[in-house]
Design an enzyme around this catalytic site. Structure first.
Site, PDB file in Angstrom:
ATOM      1  N   ARG A   1      -1.187  -2.108  -6.857  1.00 45.77           N
ATOM      2  CA  ARG A   1      -1.415  -3.230  -5.922  1.00 45.77           C
ATOM      3  C   ARG A   1      -2.417  -4.212  -6.525  1.00 45.77           C
ATOM      4  NH1 ARG A   1      -1.438  -4.776  -0.331  1.00 45.77           N
ATOM      5  NH2 ARG A   1      -3.515  -5.281   0.478  1.00 45.77           N
TER       6      ARG A   1
ATOM      7  N   TYR B   1      -9.957 -10.748  -6.958  1.00 44.79           N
ATOM      8  CA  TYR B   1      -8.972 -10.762  -8.037  1.00 44.79           C
ATOM      9  C   TYR B   1      -9.138 -11.961  -8.956  1.00 44.79           C
ATOM     10  CZ  TYR B   1      -6.853  -7.095  -5.257  1.00 44.79           C
ATOM     11  OH  TYR B   1      -6.654  -5.930  -4.568  1.00 44.79           O
TER      12      TYR B   1
ATOM     13  N   ARG C   1       0.854  -1.186   0.000  1.00 52.52           N
ATOM     14  CA  ARG C   1       0.000   0.000   0.000  1.00 52.52           C
ATOM     15  C   ARG C   1       0.892   1.238   0.000  1.00 52.52           C
ATOM     16  NH1 ARG C   1      -2.074  -3.580   3.935  1.00 52.52           N
ATOM     17  NH2 ARG C   1      -4.180  -4.352   3.485  1.00 52.52           N
TER      18      ARG C   1
ATOM     19  N   LYS D   1      -1.881  -2.406   7.995  1.00 50.88           N
ATOM     20  CA  LYS D   1      -3.311  -2.320   8.280  1.00 50.88           C
ATOM     21  C   LYS D   1      -3.739  -3.501   9.140  1.00 50.88           C
ATOM     22  CE  LYS D   1      -7.729  -1.592   5.891  1.00 50.88           C
ATOM     23  NZ  LYS D   1      -8.391  -1.474   4.565  1.00 50.88           N
TER      24      LYS D   1
ATOM     25  N   HIS E   1      -2.929   2.396  -5.710  1.00 53.34           N
ATOM     26  CA  HIS E   1      -3.622   1.152  -5.379  1.00 53.34           C
ATOM     27  C   HIS E   1      -3.883   0.312  -6.633  1.00 53.34           C
ATOM     28  CE1 HIS E   1      -4.890  -0.494  -1.572  1.00 53.34           C
ATOM     29  NE2 HIS E   1      -5.928  -1.070  -2.151  1.00 53.34           N
TER      30      HIS E   1
ATOM     31  N   HIS F   1      -4.373  -9.468   3.645  1.00 49.45           N
ATOM     32  CA  HIS F   1      -5.824  -9.493   3.846  1.00 49.45           C
ATOM     33  C   HIS F   1      -6.170 -10.415   5.008  1.00 49.45           C
ATOM     34  CE1 HIS F   1      -6.701  -8.273  -0.601  1.00 49.45           C
ATOM     35  NE2 HIS F   1      -6.421  -7.240   0.160  1.00 49.45           N
TER      36      HIS F   1
END
Length: 393
Positions: free
Chosen positions: A321, A353, A229, A254, A318, A344
């Site tokens: 990414r 994805y 990120r 995150k 992003h 994640h």
């Protein structure tokens, strides 16, 4: 030689709000700025400045852009948001100001990110303004429902913002349980299932080749090659890049989780060249005085690189990414591994994805291709049917 970034910020000088023009020393830029009408050097502020106004700011911005200087005005946005928050507080009672401070501290105690704390506090500020002097003991489900409808209706919030608003109110009701909010059923709208935009691998290479500045090219290459990120790249310390093991350690990303991502072998020569040339001291990419680099700057030079490369898609950090994750899946990397690399917490987040990856889709033939192929085989003496002309009967 790379042109210095110019930073706009505000301050009060001689009882007047002024626009400060900061930059790393550069004689050419200094002489150019001195020619702008009304600009003054302040020994006290150690900066050039002009009286602050929207018109003057725009004129100075255009003046500097004529010479292709990059202006970082993120500090002006921060100052504007702080001023708006301050103005909002003027319209609520002292008691509610105290509640607002309690709420902010409560959110911090929940170990929420600073961004989430700021967002939720802004929503509750709107709620307290809406309630005016209504005692919390009279705050019930109906008043909350009316507030949500009124707020969303006037401000045209998107679905993600709507969901954040609902979460903020739920946290507020948990803290102040003297309200009459009982079994509040504020349904969060379902997230929009929008497929992320991605670049092709060729477009990524074209973008990097179009980035002439070494520092910019290294930053964009790291964003794509690691799937990090933008906040993670900005906060990445040099000591967390392990060139011997081809790994990068991302600390407290995150969700307050550490994770390890790959260091692409093809990126190592570029990394070495960049570090040798720019000599960053602590962070991989540094701003003035060794501070965090501006995310606004990264977005700006990414946009310029894409324009130079002839890429017409809307591209953000992003997007790189998204492209990284999609290309991994297209190259046969398992979903579980991609989830770990992206950081994640839920596999469902990574699964989007699989809808973008085209490895299997590209193997499917269009029924038009099949029809033309069959017709070509039955039409003796003709090996290929062209749709660009009429077929003979």
């Amino acid at each position: 030689m790379e042109k210095p970034t110019i930073i706009f910020s505000t301050a009060y000088h001689k009882k007047e709000q002024v626009l400060l023009v900061g930059f790393r020393y550069n004689q050419e830029l200094k002489e150019y700025i001195k020619r702008f009408s009304g600009i003054t050097w302040s020994t006290t502020l150690r900066s050039f400045y002009v009286p602050f106004s929207k018109q003057t700011t725009n004129l100075l911005f255009e003046y500097l852009r004529k010479k292709d200087y990059y202006i970082d005005y993120s500090a002006l946005k921060t100052a504007k948001n702080a001023q708006e928050t301050s103005n909002n507080k003027k319209y609520i009672s002292e008691t509610n100001v105290e509640r607002l401070d309690q709420f902010r501290n409560y959110l911090k105690g929940q170990r929420l990110s600073q961004s989430t704390v700021d967002t939720y506090t802004t929503f509750i500020t709107l709620l307290l303004r809406y309630l005016k002097d209504t005692p919390l003991a009279e705050l019930d489900n109906e008043k909350i429902r009316l507030f949500v409808e009124d707020t969303l209706g006037k401000k045209h919030y998107g679905i993600s913002t709507h969901r954040q608003l609902i979460s903020a109110i739920k946290h507020f009701s948990e803290l102040f349980n003297e309200t009459k909010i009982v079994g509040l059923d504020l349904k969060r709208p379902k997230k929009s299932k929008i497929l992320p935009g991605v670049l092709s691998q060729q477009e990524v290479i074209d973008m990097l080749r179009a980035t002439a500045n070494l520092k910019h090219r290294a930053t964009l290459a790291l964003l794509y090659s690691s799937g990090m990120r933008i906040s993670e790249v900005i906060q990445l310390e040099l000591r967390h890049i392990d060139m011997d093991r081809n790994q990068i350690l991302i600390k407290q990303a995150k969700g307050r989780k550490d994770r390890v991502v790959m260091l692409a072998k093809s990126f190592v020569p570029l990394l070495s060249n960049y570090v040798t040339t720019y000599r960053p001291k602590k962070y991989f990419v540094e701003g003035m005085g060794g501070s965090y680099y501006s995310p606004t700057s990264i977005r700006a030079f990414l946009k310029r690189s894409c324009k130079t490369a002839g890429i017409t898609k809307k591209v953000t950090p992003h997007t790189l990414r998204h492209s990284y994750a999609t290309h991994l899946i297209e190259n046969g990397v398992g979903l579980r591994h991609v989830q770990e690399l992206l950081g994640h917490s839920k596999p469902e987040t990574t699964m989007i994805y699989t809808h973008v990856a085209q490895k299997d889709l590209l193997a499917i033939k269009s029924p038009l291709d099949i029809a033309v192929s069959k017709l070509s085989k039955t039409d003796k003496g003709q090996r290929y049917i062209s749709l660009s002309r009429n077929l003979k009967r």
